[in-house]
Scaffold this motif. Structure first.
Motif, PDB file in Angstrom:
ATOM      1  N   GLU B  26       0.803  -1.207   0.000  1.00  0.00           N
ATOM      2  CA  GLU B  26       0.000   0.000   0.000  1.00  0.00           C
ATOM      3  C   GLU B  26       0.843   1.268   0.000  1.00  0.00           C
ATOM      4  O   GLU B  26       0.451   2.283  -0.537  1.00  0.00           O
ATOM      5  CB  GLU B  26      -0.930   0.003   1.228  1.00  0.00           C
ATOM      6  CG  GLU B  26      -2.027  -1.055   1.184  1.00  0.00           C
ATOM      7  CD  GLU B  26      -3.017  -0.792   0.054  1.00  0.00           C
ATOM      8  OE1 GLU B  26      -3.547  -1.769  -0.516  1.00  0.00           O
ATOM      9  OE2 GLU B  26      -3.244   0.392  -0.269  1.00  0.00           O
ATOM     10  N   ASN B  27       2.007   1.188   0.640  1.00  0.00           N
ATOM     11  CA  ASN B  27       2.830   2.378   0.835  1.00  0.00           C
ATOM     12  C   ASN B  27       3.518   2.779  -0.476  1.00  0.00           C
ATOM     13  O   ASN B  27       4.434   2.114  -0.949  1.00  0.00           O
ATOM     14  CB  ASN B  27       3.871   2.084   1.919  1.00  0.00           C
ATOM     15  CG  ASN B  27       4.689   3.311   2.294  1.00  0.00           C
ATOM     16  OD1 ASN B  27       4.586   4.349   1.661  1.00  0.00           O
ATOM     17  ND2 ASN B  27       5.497   3.181   3.318  1.00  0.00           N
ATOM     18  N   ARG B  51      13.621  -2.392  -8.550  1.00  0.00           N
ATOM     19  CA  ARG B  51      13.181  -1.034  -8.233  1.00  0.00           C
ATOM     20  C   ARG B  51      11.949  -0.722  -9.065  1.00  0.00           C
ATOM     21  O   ARG B  51      11.774  -1.289 -10.150  1.00  0.00           O
ATOM     22  CB  ARG B  51      14.306  -0.036  -8.509  1.00  0.00           C
ATOM     23  CG  ARG B  51      15.507  -0.261  -7.613  1.00  0.00           C
ATOM     24  CD  ARG B  51      16.449   0.926  -7.583  1.00  0.00           C
ATOM     25  NE  ARG B  51      17.612   0.658  -6.722  1.00  0.00           N
ATOM     26  CZ  ARG B  51      17.613   0.834  -5.414  1.00  0.00           C
ATOM     27  NH1 ARG B  51      16.535   1.268  -4.807  1.00  0.00           N
ATOM     28  NH2 ARG B  51      18.700   0.580  -4.703  1.00  0.00           N
ATOM     29  N   PRO B  52      11.096   0.189  -8.639  1.00  0.00           N
ATOM     30  CA  PRO B  52       9.802   0.409  -9.309  1.00  0.00           C
ATOM     31  C   PRO B  52       9.889   1.029 -10.697  1.00  0.00           C
ATOM     32  O   PRO B  52       8.869   1.111 -11.388  1.00  0.00           O
ATOM     33  CB  PRO B  52       9.059   1.318  -8.328  1.00  0.00           C
ATOM     34  CG  PRO B  52      10.109   1.944  -7.491  1.00  0.00           C
ATOM     35  CD  PRO B  52      11.211   0.960  -7.383  1.00  0.00           C
ATOM     36  N   LYS B  68       3.561  -1.306 -11.027  1.00  0.00           N
ATOM     37  CA  LYS B  68       3.536  -0.150 -10.135  1.00  0.00           C
ATOM     38  C   LYS B  68       2.121   0.379  -9.936  1.00  0.00           C
ATOM     39  O   LYS B  68       1.744   0.749  -8.823  1.00  0.00           O
ATOM     40  CB  LYS B  68       4.426   0.961 -10.703  1.00  0.00           C
ATOM     41  CG  LYS B  68       4.638   2.130  -9.778  1.00  0.00           C
ATOM     42  CD  LYS B  68       5.654   3.099 -10.356  1.00  0.00           C
ATOM     43  CE  LYS B  68       5.897   4.265  -9.410  1.00  0.00           C
ATOM     44  NZ  LYS B  68       6.912   5.204  -9.960  1.00  0.00           N
ATOM     45  N   SER B  69       1.317   0.416 -10.989  1.00  0.00           N
ATOM     46  CA  SER B  69      -0.033   0.980 -10.873  1.00  0.00           C
ATOM     47  C   SER B  69      -0.907   0.128  -9.960  1.00  0.00           C
ATOM     48  O   SER B  69      -1.745   0.641  -9.215  1.00  0.00           O
ATOM     49  CB  SER B  69      -0.680   1.120 -12.248  1.00  0.00           C
ATOM     50  OG  SER B  69      -0.788  -0.154 -12.872  1.00  0.00           O
ATOM     51  N   PHE B  73       3.821  -7.040  -6.951  1.00  0.00           N
ATOM     52  CA  PHE B  73       4.996  -7.619  -7.570  1.00  0.00           C
ATOM     53  C   PHE B  73       5.009  -9.118  -7.271  1.00  0.00           C
ATOM     54  O   PHE B  73       4.400  -9.575  -6.298  1.00  0.00           O
ATOM     55  CB  PHE B  73       6.287  -6.932  -7.117  1.00  0.00           C
ATOM     56  CG  PHE B  73       6.545  -6.946  -5.632  1.00  0.00           C
ATOM     57  CD1 PHE B  73       5.810  -6.137  -4.765  1.00  0.00           C
ATOM     58  CD2 PHE B  73       7.557  -7.734  -5.103  1.00  0.00           C
ATOM     59  CE1 PHE B  73       6.067  -6.131  -3.402  1.00  0.00           C
ATOM     60  CE2 PHE B  73       7.826  -7.726  -3.750  1.00  0.00           C
ATOM     61  CZ  PHE B  73       7.080  -6.923  -2.898  1.00  0.00           C
ATOM     62  N   SER B  74       5.640  -9.846  -8.156  1.00  0.00           N
ATOM     63  CA  SER B  74       5.606 -11.294  -8.015  1.00  0.00           C
ATOM     64  C   SER B  74       6.940 -11.916  -8.384  1.00  0.00           C
ATOM     65  O   SER B  74       7.727 -11.334  -9.131  1.00  0.00           O
ATOM     66  CB  SER B  74       4.499 -11.886  -8.889  1.00  0.00           C
ATOM     67  OG  SER B  74       4.715 -11.564 -10.237  1.00  0.00           O
TER      68      SER B  74
END
Lengths: 111, 112
Positions: B26-27, B51-52, B68-69, B73-74
């Motif tokens: 969430e952050n 990294r995003p 990112k949206s 992540f997996s």
């Protein structure tokens, strides 16, 4: 390099006893952390340090004290052990805030 | 409040199959997402990280996919092997802090 070392590997305590879990690293890392690992709970941060003389609390600090007098050592103290502190404790060090190197862990049983 | 949610808790995959472990956060201040691998009786070890600003990172049979949206992540393990049997933790770090937040872990068993 030995990396991150932890002693003891295993310890049994009685409720109310105190002890110190030792952690040392020989990689000259500034960041060091203590985690506890419990089944189904993942790794939870207890305390961390960003350098000698600087420590801060993590997610579950109650019942634990730390100090950082040297870059190499970061001991974790249990002042009065409780059964809820039965866990596996991991120390980690990192050269940056991101990449952490974990020690082999200390298994603690509090009766 | 759990800041990184990981699923599934456990996973059984046949040898040669693809193992997929998912994490959500969430952050939006998180800016680094590592995965750790832990064998029984050992400490966790860094496996791969992203990294995003990157949507995918591959190292050998291990791939991180990052959305990112969706704030997800997996980890994909291709051609899973019995030696991959371990517990896997996703994690995230906030740009303003010095500590990692871990998911609760996924216990992977790759059957021969």
């Amino acid at each position: 390099n030995a990396g991150v070392t932890q002693t003891p590997k295993f310890q049994v305590l009685k409720t109310g006893q105190s002890m110190t879990l030792q952690c040392a690293q020989d990689m000259n890392h500034e960041y060091m952390s203590w985690y506890r690992q419990d089944p189904g709970m993942g790794l939870r941060l207890i305390h961390y340090s960003v350098g000698a003389g600087i420590t801060d609390q993590g997610e579950v600090p109650n019942g634990y004290n730390v100090s950082r007098s040297t870059t190499e050592d970061f001991p974790l103290r249990l002042l009065s052990a409780a059964p809820s502190q039965t866990s596996v404790y991991f120390c980690a060090s990192s050269p940056t805030r991101a990449t952490q190197y974990f020690g082999p862990g200390t298994r603690l049983l509090v009766l | 409040q759990q800041q990184v949610k990981q699923s599934p808790q456990s996973l059984i995959v046949q040898k040669g199959g693809i193992s997929i472990i998912n994490c959500a956060y969430e952050n939006t201040a998180f800016d680094y997402f590592p995965w750790y691998q832990q064998f029984p009786g050992k400490g966790p070890a860094l496996l791969i990280a992203i990294r995003p600003d990157v949507s995918e990172k591959k190292e050998g049979r291990f791939t991180i996919s990052f959305n990112k949206s969706a704030k997800q992540f997996s980890l994909h393990i291709m051609d899973s092997q019995p030696g991959d049997s371990a517990t896997y933790f996703c994690a995230a770090i906030d740009s303003g802090y010095s500590t990692l937040t871990f998911g609760k872990g996924t216990m992977l068993l790759v059957s021969p």
